[in-house]
Design a protein around this motif. Structure first.
Motif, short mmCIF file in Angstrom:
data_model
loop_
_atom_site.label_atom_id
_atom_site.label_comp_id
_atom_site.label_asym_id
_atom_site.label_seq_id
_atom_site.Cartn_x
_atom_site.Cartn_y
_atom_site.Cartn_z
N GLN A 127 0.84 -1.20 0.00
CA GLN A 127 0.00 0.00 0.00
C GLN A 127 0.88 1.24 0.00
O GLN A 127 1.71 1.43 0.90
N ALA A 128 0.67 2.10 -0.99
CA ALA A 128 1.42 3.36 -1.06
C ALA A 128 0.84 4.35 -0.06
O ALA A 128 -0.38 4.45 0.09
N PRO A 129 1.69 5.09 0.67
CA PRO A 129 1.18 6.09 1.61
C PRO A 129 0.43 7.21 0.89
O PRO A 129 0.59 7.43 -0.32
N ASP A 130 -0.40 7.95 1.64
CA ASP A 130 -1.11 9.09 1.09
C ASP A 130 -0.15 10.08 0.45
O ASP A 130 0.99 10.27 0.91
N ASP A 131 -0.61 10.71 -0.63
CA ASP A 131 0.13 11.78 -1.31
C ASP A 131 1.46 11.31 -1.88
O ASP A 131 2.42 12.09 -2.00
N THR A 132 1.56 10.03 -2.22
CA THR A 132 2.74 9.51 -2.90
C THR A 132 2.29 8.80 -4.17
O THR A 132 1.10 8.58 -4.39
N GLU A 133 3.25 8.47 -5.01
CA GLU A 133 2.96 7.77 -6.26
C GLU A 133 3.86 6.53 -6.35
O GLU A 133 4.98 6.52 -5.84
N TRP A 134 3.37 5.50 -7.03
CA TRP A 134 4.21 4.31 -7.23
C TRP A 134 5.44 4.61 -8.07
O TRP A 134 6.41 3.85 -8.03
N THR A 135 5.43 5.70 -8.83
CA THR A 135 6.61 6.07 -9.61
C THR A 135 7.66 6.78 -8.77
O THR A 135 8.77 7.00 -9.24
N ASP A 136 7.31 7.15 -7.52
CA ASP A 136 8.31 7.70 -6.59
C ASP A 136 9.30 6.60 -6.22
O ASP A 136 8.92 5.45 -6.01
N GLU A 137 10.55 6.97 -6.10
CA GLU A 137 11.58 5.98 -5.79
C GLU A 137 11.30 5.27 -4.46
O GLU A 137 11.49 4.05 -4.34
N ALA A 138 10.85 6.03 -3.45
CA ALA A 138 10.61 5.43 -2.14
C ALA A 138 9.51 4.37 -2.20
O ALA A 138 9.63 3.30 -1.60
N ASP A 139 8.44 4.66 -2.94
CA ASP A 139 7.34 3.70 -3.05
C ASP A 139 7.77 2.47 -3.86
O ASP A 139 7.42 1.34 -3.53
N ALA A 140 8.52 2.71 -4.92
CA ALA A 140 9.02 1.58 -5.73
C ALA A 140 9.91 0.68 -4.90
O ALA A 140 9.79 -0.56 -4.95
N ASN A 141 10.79 1.29 -4.11
CA ASN A 141 11.69 0.50 -3.25
C ASN A 141 10.90 -0.30 -2.22
O ASN A 141 11.24 -1.45 -1.91
N MET A 142 9.85 0.31 -1.67
CA MET A 142 9.02 -0.39 -0.69
C MET A 142 8.32 -1.59 -1.32
O MET A 142 8.27 -2.69 -0.74
N ALA A 143 7.76 -1.40 -2.51
CA ALA A 143 7.07 -2.50 -3.19
C ALA A 143 8.03 -3.65 -3.48
O ALA A 143 7.70 -4.83 -3.28
N LEU A 144 9.22 -3.31 -3.94
CA LEU A 144 10.21 -4.35 -4.25
C LEU A 144 10.71 -5.04 -2.98
O LEU A 144 10.99 -6.24 -3.00
N ALA A 145 10.78 -4.29 -1.89
CA ALA A 145 11.20 -4.90 -0.62
C ALA A 145 10.14 -5.89 -0.12
O ALA A 145 10.46 -6.97 0.38
N ALA A 146 8.87 -5.53 -0.27
CA ALA A 146 7.79 -6.45 0.11
C ALA A 146 7.81 -7.69 -0.78
O ALA A 146 7.59 -8.81 -0.30
N LEU A 147 8.07 -7.49 -2.06
CA LEU A 147 8.19 -8.62 -2.98
C LEU A 147 9.34 -9.53 -2.57
O LEU A 147 9.19 -10.76 -2.48
N GLU A 148 10.50 -8.95 -2.29
CA GLU A 148 11.67 -9.74 -1.92
C GLU A 148 11.44 -10.50 -0.61
O GLU A 148 11.81 -11.68 -0.51
N LYS A 149 10.82 -9.84 0.36
CA LYS A 149 10.57 -10.52 1.63
C LYS A 149 9.62 -11.70 1.43
O LYS A 149 9.79 -12.76 2.04
N SER A 150 8.65 -11.54 0.54
CA SER A 150 7.70 -12.62 0.27
C SER A 150 8.37 -13.76 -0.49
O SER A 150 8.09 -14.94 -0.22
N VAL A 151 9.25 -13.43 -1.42
CA VAL A 151 9.99 -14.47 -2.14
C VAL A 151 10.80 -15.30 -1.16
O VAL A 151 10.83 -16.54 -1.24
N GLN A 152 11.44 -14.62 -0.21
CA GLN A 152 12.24 -15.35 0.78
C GLN A 152 11.34 -16.17 1.72
O GLN A 152 11.64 -17.33 2.01
N GLU A 153 10.24 -15.58 2.18
CA GLU A 153 9.37 -16.28 3.13
C GLU A 153 8.77 -17.54 2.53
O GLU A 153 8.71 -18.59 3.19
N PHE A 154 8.33 -17.45 1.28
CA PHE A 154 7.62 -18.58 0.66
C PHE A 154 8.50 -19.36 -0.33
O PHE A 154 8.00 -20.20 -1.05
N HIS A 155 9.80 -19.04 -0.32
CA HIS A 155 10.74 -19.73 -1.21
C HIS A 155 10.26 -19.65 -2.66
O HIS A 155 10.21 -20.66 -3.38
#
Length: 255
Positions: free
Chosen positions: A92-120
């Motif tokens: 979930q992107a925080p209020d007043d941000t965009e997925w094209t913002d670097e911070a939001d993109a990094n957060m989405a990729l971090a959630a993806l990476e953590k899930s890849v590790q958790e579920f192999h």
């Protein structure tokens, strides 16, 4: 013989009882000292090395409640299709941000990476999808990480800035001065297969955004599919995610 049969029957019943049902679960990820909450769809009786899908929501689902992003697009579809075979990461992107913002993109990729590790998860079967603001974000990730995703489904997104004030930061970043943004994006995306969806009467993100992106990818000889829904306004994600062969198409691609 009867004793053996009874043992096998008991084992089968115990196995069925222990099989985990499909579910949505809350998770958190820390990025640069900030904690972000996200949801993850976990398939029933998950097997080793599943495919993993990253879903990016639209602007109306921003916030910090870790719930709004469940209301539109892929999550409601998943609730009607709990037999879906892949892990789905739903940040979930925080209020007043965009997925094209670097911070939001990094957060989405971090959630993806953590899930890849958790579920192999299978790193050769990572998939990307998003709608509206998340469609813009999906194009951004496809441009910035051309070797990461096996395929993408991008719905009513775009490349260039929207004409209204709400789109002030909503555009794909990094386009060099003097370059056609669509041709540049197509070149950066490279070999990532993409299926583009858009409503023919979209008055929020102009349909021309997807038409131009499709044309640029076709010009490069890329693997691209384009589906335009005549008479449909911005909410084209309902028809997109209901497209019968979408997931068969997505999952046939491996890195």
């Amino acid at each position: 013989m009867l004793r053996t049969f009874a043992f096998l029957t008991a084992a089968m019943v115990a196995g069925a009882a222990s099989a985990a049902p499909a579910q949505f679960a809350e998770r958190t990820v820390d990025v640069h000292g900030k904690t972000y909450r996200y949801q993850v769809f976990i398939p029933a009786d998950i097997k080793p090395h599943p495919a993993v899908v990253l879903f990016l929501h639209g602007s109306g689902e921003r916030g910090r409640d870790n719930q709004k992003q469940m209301s539109q697009g892929l999550p409601p579809w998943l609730k009607e299709h709990m037999d879906f075979p892949a892990v789905v990461v739903i940040p979930q992107a925080p209020d007043d941000t965009e997925w094209t913002d670097e911070a939001d993109a990094n957060m989405a990729l971090a959630a993806l990476e953590k899930s890849v590790q958790e579920f192999h998860g299978d790193r050769k079967r990572l998939y990307l999808t998003g709608l509206s603001m998340g469609g813009y974000g999906s194009w951004q990730l496809a441009v910035d990480y051309p070797d990461k995703f096996a395929a993408a489904a991008i719905i009513c997104g775009g490349i260039t800035a929207l004409p209204d004030p709400e789109g002030r930061n909503l555009f794909v970043h990094g386009v060099p001065d003097g370059k056609d943004p669509f041709e540049w994006a197509a070149q950066k995306i490279g070999k990532t297969p993409v299926w583009i969806f858009h409503g023919g009467d979209d008055n929020v993100v102009p349909t021309e955004q997807s038409r131009k992106m499709n044309a640029a990818l076709v010009k490069r000889g890329a693997e691209v599919k384009y589906s335009e829904f005549p008479g449909v306004n911005h909410g084209s994600w309902m028809k997109a995610y209901a497209t019968p062969d979408l997931w068969d198409w997505m999952f046939q691609h491996h890195r």
